[in-house]
Write an enzyme that holds these catalytic residues in place. Structure first.
Site, PDB file in Angstrom:
ATOM      1  CG  ASP A   1      32.086  21.846  16.468  1.00 46.86           C
ATOM      2  OD1 ASP A   1      32.770  22.225  15.206  1.00 46.86           O
ATOM      3  OD2 ASP A   1      32.109  21.165  16.942  1.00 46.86           O
TER       4      ASP A   1
ATOM      5  CE  LYS B   1      37.066  17.655  15.145  1.00 48.31           C
ATOM      6  NZ  LYS B   1      35.668  17.422  15.186  1.00 48.31           N
TER       7      LYS B   1
ATOM      8  CD  GLN C   1      34.365  14.696  17.490  1.00 53.03           C
ATOM      9  OE1 GLN C   1      35.441  15.646  17.452  1.00 53.03           O
ATOM     10  NE2 GLN C   1      33.718  14.068  16.512  1.00 53.03           N
TER      11      GLN C   1
END
Ligand code: NAD
Length: 293
Positions: free
Chosen positions: A120, A53, A97
């Site tokens: 997200d 990422k 994460q």
């Protein structure tokens, strides 16, 4: 006739080139898009994902702010960090994460993220937005799949879409997005009886079960579009999907490979959402994908 390959790697590359141009436009108005990534603990797979990422951000000119915390960090500290990132004007997206260490409550952490920075798309508000067809940020993996489906040029409307896998981050949001596009949607999961009976009717078959080789040709309708989201690391170190690619590609009309299908799109859509967030801050008109219009 063998299926056409849906090339996620090529589409991701094209999109990232477009994103670099959009970043330059934003920079001209004094804003550089920024993504904060929080990694708690030392899960090797998570470290690789975070690395990918951060690399993708750099490729597009997006700033990344990496926060690596020890596995035993108290939940209150994680939430306090999110609070600071929510207030930081250089940060347009915040990603935590997953998975989290067991002592940290996933919901409390996700709910702490400002919905306008929830790139997200996992905050309850964004999840609810999907239900009514109006999310602030579509979750990255299903969003990427939507764009891959678009590349086939075939309409989703009225099609039988069958999704194998019902997780909160992949299967369920995928189902909601396809429903929004007026597909007839079936969701299957580990307790589904006679999986093949469902998959065989799919015009669009999307698989996210984490079970290598789960979908074999006898389970697939002739001419179906098959999207394989699964990522499974095999004992020899290779990566494989949930679909028997060799066999199923003889029946499907379109198919994604693993690797090189959905994977590169997931990271790319994270950049897309971060960019969108920065463009909103800049007051620019949003650049929408085909399916969002
Ligand atoms: P998960 O474990 O949270 O959910 C798996 C789902 O599949 C569950 O609903 C389960 O009931 C169902 N399932 C499991 N075995 C099944 C079976 N034999 N038959 C029918 N259903 C079955 O997993 P997840 O986070 O949704 O991820 C699923 C897969 O997708 C994994 O391989 C993961 O690595 C991969 N993934 C890929 C990307 C990407 O960018 N390509 C992103 C996220 C997840």
């Amino acid at each position: 006739m063998p299926a056409n390959i849906i090339d996620g790697k090529a589409l991701a590359k094209r999109l990232r080139e477009e994103f670099s141009i959009r970043v330059k436009t934003l920079q001209a108005s004094g804003i550089t898009p920024g993504l904060a990534v929080i990694l708690i603990g030392e899960n090797p797979a998570s470290q690789v994902y975070v690395g990918n990422k951060v690399k993708a951000c750099a490729e597009c000119g997006v700033r990344s702010f990496r926060h690596t915390l020890p596995a035993d960090t108290p939940e209150t500290e994680v939430i306090a960090l999110i609070g600071r990132l929510n207030a930081d004007r250089d940060v347009h997206g915040i990603l935590v994460q997953l998975p989290l260490p067991p002592h940290i409550d996933l919901r409390r952490v996700l709910e702490a993220i400002d919905v306008h920075k929830d790139v997200d798309g996992f905050h309850l508000y964004n999840v609810g937005g999907l239900v009514v067809g109006d999310s602030i940020f579509p979750p990255c993996t299903p969003y990427g799949v939507q764009l891959l489906l678009e590349t086939t040029g075939l309409p989703v409307e009225g099609k039988n879409a069958v999704i194998v896998g019902a997780s909160n981050i992949v299967g369920k949001p995928m189902a909601l997005m396809l429903l929004q596009k007026e597909a007839t949607v079936t969701i299957c999961h580990a307790k589904t009886k006679n999986l093949a009976q469902h998959t065989i009717i799919a015009d669009i078959l999307i698989v996210a079960a984490g079970s290598p080789g789960l979908i074999v040709p006898q389970m697939v309708k002739e001419g179906a579009i098959v999207i394989d989201i699964g990522i499974n690391r095999m004992p020899d170190g290779s990566i494989t999907g949930d679909v028997d690619f060799k066999g199923v590609s003889q029946k499907a009309s379109w198919i994604t490979p693993v690797p090189g299908g959905v994977g590169p799109m997931t990271v790319t859509m994270l950049i897309a959402n971060t960019l969108r967030s920065a463009e909103r801050v800049a007051g620019q008109q949003e650049v929408l994908g085909e399916w969002e219009k």
